[in-house]
Enzyme design. Structure first.
Site: not given
Length: 453
Positions: A193, A337, A368
């Protein structure tokens, strides 16, 4: 049609409810034909939460105009208030809520911060808590306890902070602030991240010796988010230098109070703009900035790869589609994203797609990659997980339950597929309150053509 002025849903991030409790199935509306819509969207979550942190650390008050009011931003506001910052709503002419005046105060711990599922809260505020006097405990939703936090914890320890996490490297943990932090030089691995980098950079001017930060991992995801952080710091008089890729220097010094206009959230625009490709027609987003550091700006280059026509007229970005979608071979390293929306498009395309460079999104609100593969396959699709992405072979889809995993971008992807797949029911559409509380109303109006003034 013009879509505007929507109220918040009943979900209250300050109350006892949480997104997990809003689990009723939501019937995704089917588009009756080609779309024609013009939308304005609320402010950027990424910008709002960065500006809130910097305003709390500044040397004088700040005013945020048109900030986002959502679960993530409200959690950030509540956390900063608990640490001693005064944040007040003031009248503004924005259609999505009031402006915010932030007055810095002496930072005090002796509190517990609810991070919800907000990565910006759990990764931006521990460095701030290290500057506060007293212990600050961080915790959040059940899903938040699965998100990686070891890099934040180890980096602050390397800078001299005392943190108790019982060896978990995850929430919950307690930062025992002493009123300041020496700072200095550290090396971290931010492969999972970019927020690990941004959280340190935002607080670095308040470290006694500033910060020299080096990233040691193989790759650095979402570099535009780090560029956004550096830009917001520069607007407040802080210079961040980068002598080489993956190295940043921040000198100690003041952070200026200022007035800031928050841009619309361009990543939240993704499902609305993609709807023009899925159903055909045109969708326009107003207030599109001419220059921005937001990841969503890449939609103007990405959507044409799927067959869209994109035009920019002043501050109005319009996407036009025919209902036919082209498969892609795409490295999405800088815009992870956006992956859920683009994978949704690929599942409806006329040829296979491979989307890579997104391995880090396994560590977002949910895994995801696994979630997208599971849910599309459950509707009859054929998606294969890759080490760093997904391979999508389009197949005819059918209706069924689309699980959100308490992930706002999973929920909006289900709505996107439901435009042309009758019978899709999204579990927990309320989780979109994380960044866009008005999503369900906006989406229904997008599909129905309702004009709301």
């Amino acid at each position: 049609m013009l879509i505007s002025r929507y109220s918040k849903p009943e979900f209250d991030p300050y109350g006892d409810s949480s997104p997990e409790e809003t689990d009723a199935l939501w019937a995704a509306p089917v588009a009756p034909g080609a779309l024609t819509a013009t939308l304005s969207l609320p402010g950027s979550k990424s910008l709002t939460n960065r500006e809130l942190v910097l305003a709390a650390l500044a040397d004088s008050p700040s005013l945020l105009r048109s900030p986002l009011h959502s679960r993530d931003s409200d959690l950030m506001v509540a956390a900063l208030q608990q640490l001693g910052t005064t944040i007040e709503s003031v009248d503004g002419d924005g259609e999505y809520g009031s402006d915010l005046r932030i007055t810095p105060g002496e930072l005090f711990g002796s509190t517990t911060i609810d991070c919800g599922l907000a990565g910006t809260v759990m990764r931006f505020l521990p460095p701030v808590a290290a500057l506060a006097l007293g212990p600050t405990t961080f915790d959040g939703d059940a899903g938040a306890r699965r998100r990686p936090m070891a890099t934040t914890i180890s980096s602050l320890r390397a800078l001299g902070a005392d943190i108790n996490d019982d060896g978990r490297g995850a929430l919950p943990f307690t930062v025992h602030g002493t009123g300041g932090l020496d700072g200095g030089e550290i090396t971290i691995d931010a492969s999972s991240s970019s927020q690990f980098v941004s959280g340190l950079l935002l607080a670095a001017p308040r470290f006694a010796n500033g910060l020299r930060l080096r990233h040691s991992g193989e790759r650095l995801p979402s570099l535009p988010h780090i560029e956004m952080t550096i830009h917001t710091l520069a607007q407040r008089g802080v210079t961040v230098t980068s002598p080489e890729v993956g190295v940043w220097n921040v000198a100690p010094g003041p952070i200026l109070g200022t007035e800031v206009d928050i841009e619309p959230d361009l990543s939240n625009a993704a499902p609305f703009l993609a709807a023009a490709l899925v159903a055909g027609g045109s969708v326009t987003i107003t207030g599109w900035p001419a220059v921005t550091t937001q990841v969503g700006a890449h939609l103007a280059e990405l959507l044409p790869l799927f067959g869209a026509t994109v035009t920019l007229d002043g501050d109005r970005l319009t996407v036009t589609g025919t209902g036919r979608i082209t498969g892609v071979d795409l490295d999405l390293s800088t815009g992870g994203e956006l992956a859920p929306t683009l994978v949704g498009l690929a599942a409806l395309a006329d040829s296979p797609s491979t989307i890579t460079g997104i391995g880090h999104i396994r560590h977002h609100e949910t895994d995801r990659l696994a979630a997208l593969a599971t849910e599309i396959n459950n509707l009859g699709g054929h998606v294969t997980e890759l080490p760093d992405g997904l391979a999508i072979e389009p197949r005819p889809l059918h209706g069924g339950t689309w699980h959100s995993y308490d992930d706002h971008r999973m929920a909006t992807t289900g709505a996107l597929l439901g435009l042309v797949v009758p019978g899709v029911e999204v579990e927990n559409i309320g989780t979109t309150a994380k960044t866009l509380p008005q999503f369900a109303e906006l989406w229904h109006s997008l599909v129905s053509g309702t004009v709301t003034q």
